[in-house]
Design a protein around this motif. Structure first.
Motif, PDB file in Angstrom:
ATOM      1  N   MET A 144      70.740  28.070  -2.064  1.00 21.35           N
ATOM      2  CA  MET A 144      72.097  28.409  -2.442  1.00 21.35           C
ATOM      3  C   MET A 144      72.985  28.483  -1.201  1.00 21.35           C
ATOM      4  SD  MET A 144      71.459  28.463  -5.558  1.00 21.35           S
ATOM      5  CE  MET A 144      73.021  29.002  -6.240  1.00 21.35           C
ATOM      6  N   ALA A 145      74.311  28.506  -1.420  1.00 21.58           N
ATOM      7  CA  ALA A 145      75.262  28.482  -0.303  1.00 21.58           C
ATOM      8  C   ALA A 145      75.022  29.629   0.677  1.00 21.58           C
ATOM      9  CB  ALA A 145      76.689  28.539  -0.849  1.00 21.58           C
ATOM     10  N   GLY A 146      74.808  30.840   0.158  1.00 26.95           N
ATOM     11  CA  GLY A 146      74.568  31.980   1.039  1.00 26.95           C
ATOM     12  C   GLY A 146      73.305  31.818   1.851  1.00 26.95           C
ATOM     13  N   GLU A 147      72.301  31.196   1.243  1.00 31.60           N
ATOM     14  CA  GLU A 147      71.041  30.991   1.947  1.00 31.60           C
ATOM     15  C   GLU A 147      71.199  29.951   3.043  1.00 31.60           C
ATOM     16  OE1 GLU A 147      68.802  30.010  -1.478  1.00 31.60           O
ATOM     17  OE2 GLU A 147      68.306  32.069  -1.965  1.00 31.60           O
ATOM     18  N   ILE A 148      72.001  28.891   2.780  1.00 31.12           N
ATOM     19  CA  ILE A 148      72.253  27.892   3.811  1.00 31.12           C
ATOM     20  C   ILE A 148      72.975  28.540   4.985  1.00 31.12           C
ATOM     21  CG2 ILE A 148      73.507  25.782   4.369  1.00 31.12           C
ATOM     22  CD1 ILE A 148      73.036  24.802   1.571  1.00 31.12           C
ATOM     23  N   SER A 149      73.918  29.436   4.695  1.00 31.59           N
ATOM     24  CA  SER A 149      74.627  30.130   5.765  1.00 31.59           C
ATOM     25  C   SER A 149      73.652  30.947   6.609  1.00 31.59           C
ATOM     26  CB  SER A 149      75.705  31.041   5.175  1.00 31.59           C
ATOM     27  OG  SER A 149      76.444  31.686   6.197  1.00 31.59           O
ATOM     28  N   ASP A 150      72.703  31.605   5.948  1.00 35.45           N
ATOM     29  CA  ASP A 150      71.702  32.378   6.681  1.00 35.45           C
ATOM     30  C   ASP A 150      70.836  31.468   7.551  1.00 35.45           C
ATOM     31  OD1 ASP A 150      72.572  34.742   5.582  1.00 35.45           O
ATOM     32  OD2 ASP A 150      71.025  34.817   4.037  1.00 35.45           O
ATOM     33  N   ILE A 151      70.501  30.293   7.014  1.00 36.38           N
ATOM     34  CA  ILE A 151      69.703  29.333   7.781  1.00 36.38           C
ATOM     35  C   ILE A 151      70.479  28.881   9.016  1.00 36.38           C
ATOM     36  CG2 ILE A 151      68.698  27.014   7.770  1.00 36.38           C
ATOM     37  CD1 ILE A 151      68.128  27.452   4.758  1.00 36.38           C
ATOM     38  N   PHE A 152      71.780  28.625   8.836  1.00 38.92           N
ATOM     39  CA  PHE A 152      72.578  28.201   9.974  1.00 38.92           C
ATOM     40  C   PHE A 152      72.688  29.300  11.020  1.00 38.92           C
ATOM     41  CE2 PHE A 152      73.760  24.376   7.821  1.00 38.92           C
ATOM     42  CZ  PHE A 152      74.175  23.519   8.834  1.00 38.92           C
ATOM     43  N   GLU A 153      72.752  30.540  10.592  1.00 39.91           N
ATOM     44  CA  GLU A 153      72.785  31.628  11.562  1.00 39.91           C
ATOM     45  C   GLU A 153      71.490  31.656  12.371  1.00 39.91           C
ATOM     46  OE1 GLU A 153      73.979  36.322  11.942  1.00 39.91           O
ATOM     47  OE2 GLU A 153      73.426  35.536   9.973  1.00 39.91           O
ATOM     48  N   LEU A 154      70.368  31.456  11.697  1.00 46.49           N
ATOM     49  CA  LEU A 154      69.079  31.409  12.388  1.00 46.49           C
ATOM     50  C   LEU A 154      69.022  30.217  13.335  1.00 46.49           C
ATOM     51  CD1 LEU A 154      66.248  32.461  12.848  1.00 46.49           C
ATOM     52  CD2 LEU A 154      65.516  31.264  10.774  1.00 46.49           C
ATOM     53  N   ARG A 155      69.469  29.054  12.861  1.00 42.54           N
ATOM     54  CA  ARG A 155      69.512  27.873  13.721  1.00 42.54           C
ATOM     55  C   ARG A 155      70.408  28.131  14.931  1.00 42.54           C
ATOM     56  NH1 ARG A 155      71.009  22.372  10.898  1.00 42.54           N
ATOM     57  NH2 ARG A 155      70.816  21.794  13.084  1.00 42.54           N
ATOM     58  N   TYR A 156      71.540  28.778  14.718  1.00 44.93           N
ATOM     59  CA  TYR A 156      72.492  29.061  15.797  1.00 44.93           C
ATOM     60  C   TYR A 156      71.824  29.878  16.900  1.00 44.93           C
ATOM     61  CZ  TYR A 156      77.000  30.444  17.875  1.00 44.93           C
ATOM     62  OH  TYR A 156      78.066  30.646  18.722  1.00 44.93           O
ATOM     63  N   PRO A 183      81.640  29.189   9.470  1.00 44.47           N
ATOM     64  CA  PRO A 183      80.846  29.601  10.633  1.00 44.47           C
ATOM     65  C   PRO A 183      81.271  30.950  11.205  1.00 44.47           C
ATOM     66  CG  PRO A 183      82.393  27.877  11.248  1.00 44.47           C
ATOM     67  CD  PRO A 183      82.438  27.975   9.751  1.00 44.47           C
ATOM     68  N   LEU A 184      82.447  31.449  10.809  1.00 38.80           N
ATOM     69  CA  LEU A 184      82.870  32.764  11.285  1.00 38.80           C
ATOM     70  C   LEU A 184      81.980  33.876  10.745  1.00 38.80           C
ATOM     71  CD1 LEU A 184      86.770  32.580  11.141  1.00 38.80           C
ATOM     72  CD2 LEU A 184      85.267  32.442  13.140  1.00 38.80           C
ATOM     73  N   LEU A 185      81.154  33.545   9.758  1.00 43.82           N
ATOM     74  CA  LEU A 185      80.220  34.543   9.236  1.00 43.82           C
ATOM     75  C   LEU A 185      79.137  34.870  10.257  1.00 43.82           C
ATOM     76  CD1 LEU A 185      79.745  33.234   5.577  1.00 43.82           C
ATOM     77  CD2 LEU A 185      80.982  35.280   6.297  1.00 43.82           C
ATOM     78  N   TRP A 186      78.894  33.943  11.196  1.00 40.90           N
ATOM     79  CA  TRP A 186      77.802  34.193  12.137  1.00 40.90           C
ATOM     80  C   TRP A 186      78.051  33.693  13.555  1.00 40.90           C
ATOM     81  CZ3 TRP A 186      76.903  29.175  13.300  1.00 40.90           C
ATOM     82  CH2 TRP A 186      77.050  28.229  12.279  1.00 40.90           C
ATOM     83  N   ALA A 187      79.084  32.889  13.780  1.00 45.27           N
ATOM     84  CA  ALA A 187      79.324  32.338  15.128  1.00 45.27           C
ATOM     85  C   ALA A 187      80.313  33.185  15.905  1.00 45.27           C
ATOM     86  CB  ALA A 187      79.835  30.896  15.019  1.00 45.27           C
ATOM     87  N   GLY A 188      80.168  33.255  17.182  1.00 42.96           N
ATOM     88  CA  GLY A 188      81.097  33.981  18.048  1.00 42.96           C
ATOM     89  C   GLY A 188      80.703  35.415  18.246  1.00 42.96           C
ATOM     90  N   ASP A 189      81.341  36.050  19.221  1.00 45.90           N
ATOM     91  CA  ASP A 189      81.028  37.435  19.562  1.00 45.90           C
ATOM     92  C   ASP A 189      81.643  38.426  18.573  1.00 45.90           C
ATOM     93  OD1 ASP A 189      79.634  36.632  21.800  1.00 45.90           O
ATOM     94  OD2 ASP A 189      81.418  36.683  23.074  1.00 45.90           O
ATOM     95  N   LYS A 190      82.820  38.070  18.041  1.00 44.91           N
ATOM     96  CA  LYS A 190      83.509  38.953  17.119  1.00 44.91           C
ATOM     97  C   LYS A 190      83.972  38.178  15.912  1.00 44.91           C
ATOM     98  CE  LYS A 190      85.287  42.055  20.735  1.00 44.91           C
ATOM     99  NZ  LYS A 190      86.510  42.650  21.326  1.00 44.91           N
ATOM    100  N   THR A 191      84.002  38.809  14.786  1.00 45.02           N
ATOM    101  CA  THR A 191      84.502  38.151  13.571  1.00 45.02           C
ATOM    102  C   THR A 191      85.080  39.194  12.640  1.00 45.02           C
ATOM    103  OG1 THR A 191      83.923  36.858  11.627  1.00 45.02           O
ATOM    104  CG2 THR A 191      82.205  38.267  12.501  1.00 45.02           C
ATOM    105  N   GLU A 192      86.137  38.806  11.982  1.00 43.92           N
ATOM    106  CA  GLU A 192      86.742  39.703  10.994  1.00 43.92           C
ATOM    107  C   GLU A 192      86.193  39.418   9.617  1.00 43.92           C
ATOM    108  OE1 GLU A 192      90.894  39.204  11.309  1.00 43.92           O
ATOM    109  OE2 GLU A 192      91.063  40.024  13.340  1.00 43.92           O
ATOM    110  N   SER A 193      85.349  38.356   9.509  1.00 42.20           N
ATOM    111  CA  SER A 193      84.771  38.003   8.216  1.00 42.20           C
ATOM    112  C   SER A 193      83.707  39.007   7.846  1.00 42.20           C
ATOM    113  CB  SER A 193      84.146  36.613   8.274  1.00 42.20           C
ATOM    114  OG  SER A 193      85.152  35.655   8.573  1.00 42.20           O
TER     115      SER A 193
END
Length: 251
Positions: free
Chosen positions: A98-110, A239-249
């Motif tokens: 699912m979309a949320g799971e792909i986002s989690d995978i990308f965070e791990l890949r990141y 990508p603001l869900l997991w990329a960068g030092d700070k995020t407002e997301s």
């Protein structure tokens, strides 16, 4: 009682042989059930005794990389790590990510791939660069032919991990390759070629490679970061869900 010098030497040799065998299994994309060369062949290949080979195979068996069959030899097991680490999926949608799971995978890949790129730039050898260059060439051929290259995409990132010369990083990347493949598949699909996703991804791979080849650790990390952020956006993820030092997301 302390181990004898001979026992210690055998153990060191078997560790080195096991590492090379595991790398070979990964690089050759050997599938589950593929039989490894005979003990005699492995002895000749590595220039070591049967005792060293047997200890190396025992280590790979304990790690879940190979299985052995009485009287038949050693065989590639299920892809390394799948027996001990799997991505958790929504039980109501276990057949797809699912979309949320792909986002989690990308965070791990990141987290994994940006650090690996940085370390690879600091430690890579000429052999490491040649391994990456060969995979890039195969992906370029796939780009021209507009065919799937997910396996080579996986192999490129594994090659970067190998170039860190940290066995644990290399093993983790290889272990997770099959899991990460699902997040790479849309890039190399027919639609991915038509939309330009594959072309963009390949250009990003080249930038990562060029930074590593220059031994520019900062540029390598930044190129890997840009690749993951762009890949996420190509799939409609934020990508603001997991990329960068700070995020407002927020999740």
């Amino acid at each position: 009682m302390n181990a004898s010098p001979t026992a210690k030497r055998t153990s060191r040799l078997s560790d080195a042989v096991a590492e090379q065998l595991e790398r070979w299994i990964t690089e050759q994309h050997l599938t589950s059930g593929t039989q490894l060369p005979t003990e005699k062949s492995l002895c000749e290949r590595f220039g070591v005794s049967r005792a060293v080979i047997r200890e190396a195979i025992s280590r790979l068996k304990a790690d879940g990389c190979v299985t052995t069959r009485q009287g038949s030899g050693a065989f590639v097991a299920a892809r390394p790590g799948q027996g001990s680490f799997r991505l958790v999926r929504d039980p109501e949608h276990s057949s797809s990510i699912m979309a949320g799971e792909i986002s989690d995978i990308f965070e791990l890949r990141y987290l994994v791939e940006t650090g690996a790129a940085e370390r690879a730039a600091l430690r890579r050898t000429a052999e490491d660069l040649e391994r990456m260059r060969a995979v890039l060439a195969r992906m370029q051929d796939a780009l021209v032919a507009q065919v799937d290259a997910v396996g080579d995409d996986d192999a490129f990132h594994v090659a970067i991990a190998i170039a860190t010369h940290n066995l644990q990083i290399a093993r983790f990347q290889a272990f997770m390759g099959a899991q990460f493949s699902d997040s790479r598949a849309p890039t190399w699909s027919s639609d991915g070629h038509r939309s330009g996703r594959a072309r963009e991804a390949q250009a990003e791979h080249v930038r990562i490679f060029e930074a590593i080849s220059r031994s520019d650790a900062k540029a390598a990390r930044e190129a890997a970061q840009a690749h993951l952020v762009s890949a996420a956006r190509r799939l409609g993820l934020d990508p603001l869900l997991w990329a960068g030092d700070k995020t407002e997301s927020t999740r």
